[in-house]
Design an enzyme around this catalytic site. Structure first.
Site, PDB file in Angstrom:
ATOM      1  N   ASP A 181     -10.346  -6.649  10.903  1.00  0.00           N
ATOM      2  CA  ASP A 181     -10.343  -8.074  11.182  1.00  0.00           C
ATOM      3  C   ASP A 181     -11.561  -8.502  12.003  1.00  0.00           C
ATOM      4  O   ASP A 181     -12.315  -9.397  11.600  1.00  0.00           O
ATOM      5  CB  ASP A 181      -9.040  -8.488  11.879  1.00  0.00           C
ATOM      6  CG  ASP A 181      -8.650  -7.535  13.008  1.00  0.00           C
ATOM      7  OD1 ASP A 181      -9.446  -6.647  13.354  1.00  0.00           O
ATOM      8  OD2 ASP A 181      -7.538  -7.698  13.543  1.00  0.00           O
ATOM      9  N   ASP A 239       0.817  -1.217   0.000  1.00  0.00           N
ATOM     10  CA  ASP A 239       0.000   0.000   0.000  1.00  0.00           C
ATOM     11  C   ASP A 239       0.850   1.266   0.000  1.00  0.00           C
ATOM     12  O   ASP A 239       0.302   2.364  -0.110  1.00  0.00           O
ATOM     13  CB  ASP A 239      -0.947   0.001   1.209  1.00  0.00           C
ATOM     14  CG  ASP A 239      -2.402  -0.166   0.787  1.00  0.00           C
ATOM     15  OD1 ASP A 239      -2.643  -0.541  -0.377  1.00  0.00           O
ATOM     16  OD2 ASP A 239      -3.292   0.080   1.616  1.00  0.00           O
TER      17      ASP A 239
END
Length: 755
Positions: free
Chosen positions: A461, A136
């Site tokens: 998550d 990223d």
């Protein structure tokens, strides 16, 4: 008529860890807490604000302990038998492995490279594996490091499999010299492999300090004039395994990807990166199972993939219902047992309900579950029901849900129907893969809403995890010895505080969004006890408020000369409660081989992170709900120890691996994280001093030894702050923080005595 042949042994077994003694202790503590609340109610005085505040705080603590008791009631995990896999399974399923990184400075490429090399060398057929690295930060240095690592992998992977090496991250493996005869084949191979790894490390280090290599090759043209937050999609096949026969000398596919980023387009942090990984891997290899690890979490157990497959491939109802397999997170540079104890007791506890929560790393996912499939959509044999087939496989519906790429839609259909994916040239998919990385590809689709990793939280998550459990799926927990994955902890107090704030903020965000367990326990397929388990985690940030007040109440009562704790025989409730809780938590640590010091450090840091870091998470979420600001994902800094050959001395792996043996000292900086803790220590010290010199106000309810002991206990728990007042440099509290805390403490003392 009974069959003559005995049934085949299972690939895995669910192990229950119930203990009636521990249940009794949990209930005893809960009973004492309820007794304390009852005493408060029976002896309440409407004019005594302290009594009411204490009652409210203790009500919160009682509710938290009720949630903990619910979690720990029926602990369980799985024992796997990977050695039986080859006998039972004719052909192992493919697995796509995802590695995520976002910043080449805070996450050095050499750490990423070691994680990738450890994944490439696992005990699993190379033609069944593919490794995708999401960058990223769009760093040419990370791509360069991967290219060099893929060359070294052709030496490293065969070496690991030939000699059955357990630790398959080179930087950790080469920290100790092998016990082998000089001149033996293994010794020669070891020396040669170590030299090649040192060359790789040197190349990466040299490239870090110079960029001459960037202009030397056409392969880096895509990185020219790019910024970490402003660049086009880049997808590159670093290495393609064209052998395809599973030979031990083969190296799995390695693919580098970096999705498009633009300053005016929100990219959803790690969740957005994971969804792009799912799409690209779906085009290229479309494995039914996916492993994701953080860039610093290397493989510490070579059979990790085979162990997870034992869960998924076991022919049972539980395995058909299993959406993901989670491994505990462990760290090579930490001697503190907080996370180990948390995962062993609470992690196993949640695993005994509907399954563990997804922890963001070290997790094997089922692709079709990540594509939004619910448990009700399956038949008894695990295939799609007729209703689900009509619902999911209509082309118009798939395009609306997954985007307008025909190749992507076809791969989704294959994944949902569990069709084998034909091998093909990875580079044939590059053009389509780049299109799916555009900022606007997910616009008006279900990515991040019902499909893939879910958005709207910095803790993607757990947000994704509760979404999966809400669709009726279960999950499984494997607690192997040695640990399956090892990573590095953030070093120093400031980095830890940033991480804790990010976690608590993200979890609190979920409590107030559509995935909230307060909603799920009534109108979704998540089990009631599982909802309570999620509620315990999501309420971390909210616990900061009662804990902060309770740390200040003994000091206030000592200065105000009022009673906080019961008197006479009823004081025994508090003494018994504190005593049993301390002995219970100490036993949990010592039962796992940790020291009393480790237990104390954990108890101390538990109070510090709650009253300091988690407190700011509450402010973050309030500002977000009011629309004043947005939460920000901050990457924590990763470090790795230097690779040096050991001298042969016998030390534990943790002792050898820990890079900072100046541990025990807490680090500070000028951020506001350390203001609440400094304030708490100064207030309690002032209260003790005021008690000694007779500064207490007159006519109160009468404070006593119990309140003084409460102040002493608070100071002991915040001892790192007391030490920090007398240290210098990074181990000392900055003068600016001390002066602010001193002003607030003086104000607190004046108001307490004045009232």
């Amino acid at each position: 008529m009974a069959e003559s042949s005995s049934p085949l042994p299972p690939l895995c077994e669910r192990i229950s860890h119930k203990s009636y003694f521990l249940r009794a202790v949990d209930l005893t503590i809960l009973g004492l807490l309820l007794s304390l609340l009852l005493y408060r109610i029976l002896h309440v005085n409407q004019k005594d604000t302290v009594w009411i505040v204490a009652f409210l705080c203790e009500t919160c603590f009682t509710f938290v302990w009720l949630l903990i008791t619910n979690i720990k009631w029926s602990p369980a995990d799985y024992k796997t038998y990977p050695e039986r896999l080859d006998e039972r399974v004719h052909e192992l399923p493919p697995v796509d492995m995802f590695v995520t990184t976002a910043d080449p400075v805070r996450e050095p490429p050499l750490i990423v490279v070691n994680t990738v090399l450890s994944l490439l060398a696992v005990n699993y057929p190379a033609n069944k594996l593919a490794c995708y690295v999401s960058d990223d930060g769009c760093s040419p240095l990370t791509y360069f490091s991967l290219k060099e690592a893929s060359k070294f992998a052709k030496i490293w992977v065969p070496f690991c499999k030939k000699y059955n090496v357990r630790v398959r991250a080179p930087f950790m493996y080469f920290r100790n010299s092998p016990e082998a005869a000089e001149g033996s084949e293994f010794s020669k191979d070891w020396e040669m492999t170590k030299r090649e790894y040192e060359k790789l490390s040197q190349k990466v280090e040299d490239a870090t300090g110079s960029s001459h290599w960037l202009d030397a090759e056409d392969d880096f043209e895509a990185f020219l004039n790019t910024k970490s937050n402003d660049h086009s999609t880049i997808v590159k096949v670093v290495w393609e395994n064209k052998g395809g026969v599973g030979d031990e000398k083969e190296v799995p596919h390695v693919v580098y990807i970096s999705r498009e980023k633009r300053p005016n387009h929100f990219h959803h942090y790690k969740a957005g990166a994971m969804n792009f990984l799912v799409r690209v891997s779906g085009l290229m290899t479309n494995a039914p199972y996916m492993l994701n690890v953080d860039c610093d979490m290397y493989v510490n157990e070579a059979d990790v993939v085979r162990q997870a497959m034992c869960i998924f491939l076991q022919k049972s109802m539980d395995s058909n219902h299993c959406a993901f397999v989670q491994y505990p997170q462990d760290f090579y540079d930490s001697n503190v047992g907080e996370l180990t104890v948390l995962q062993l007791y609470l992690g196993r506890g949640i695993a005994g309900i509907q399954g563990p929560q997804y922890a963001g790393s070290g997790c094997f996912h089922t692709r079709r579950v990540m594509y939004g499939l619910s448990l009700d959509d399956l038949g008894d044999d695990g295939s799609l029901s007729s209703i689900a087939t009509r619902k999911y496989l209509a082309e118009e519906s798939l395009t609306r849900e997954f985007g307008n790429s025909k190749e992507m839609v076809k791969s989704v259909v294959d994944a949902l129907q569990r069709k084998p994916f034909p091998q093909k040239n990875l580079k044939d998919s590059l053009e389509t893969a780049q299109e799916m990385g555009h900022c606007h590809y997910e616009y008006q689709t279900s990515w991040g809403k019902n499909i893939g990793w879910l958005y709207d939280s910095t803790t993607e998550d757990v947000n994704t995890s509760i979404g999966i459990h809400s669709r009726g799926w279960t999950s499984s927990y494997i607690f192997p010895d040695p640990p399956a994955f090892l990573g590095c902890m953030p070093q120093g107090g400031p980095e830890v505080m940033v991480q804790q704030r990010r976690w608590a903020t993200g979890l609190l965000e979920i409590l107030f969004n559509k995935q909230s367990p307060l909603i799920g326990m009534f109108c979704r397929k998540i089990r009631f006890r599982q909802s309570l388990a999620y509620l315990y985690v999501f309420s971390w940030g909210l616990r900061s408020i009662p804990e902060l007040f309770y740390c200040l109440l003994p000091a206030y009562c000592l200065l105000h000369n009022s009673a906080l704790f019961p008197k006479g025989v009823y004081l025994g409730i508090i003494i018994t409660l504190v005593g049993i809780h301390c002995l219970y938590t100490l036993w949990e640590f010592m039962n796992l081989g940790f020291s009393i010091q480790s237990w104390y450090v954990t108890q101390s840091f538990g109070r510090i992170k709650t009253t300091c870091s988690w407190l700011f998470s509450v402010l973050d979420v309030i500002l977000k709900l009011l629309g004043i600001s947005k939460t920000v994902f901050i990457v924590t800094k990763k470090t790795m120890p230097e690779t040096k050959s050991g001298s042969g001395s016998k030390k534990s792996q943790r002792e050898v691996d820990c890079p900072n043996q100046d541990s025990g000292k807490f680090e500070f900086d000028g951020s506001l994280y350390f203001l609440p803790g400094t304030f708490i220590v100064l207030v309690n010290l002032a209260a003790l001093a005021g008690c000694l010199v007779g500064l207490q106000s007159r006519g109160g309810g009468g404070s006593g030894l119990a309140e003084a002991c409460g102040c002493i206990l608070v100071v002991i728990l915040f001892l790192p702050f007391l030490k920090g007042m007398f240290e210098k440099g990074k181990y000392g509290i900055p003068f600016s923080t001390l002066s602010k805390a001193a002003f607030l403490a003086a104000l607190f003392v004046v108001l307490s005595v004045g009232n």
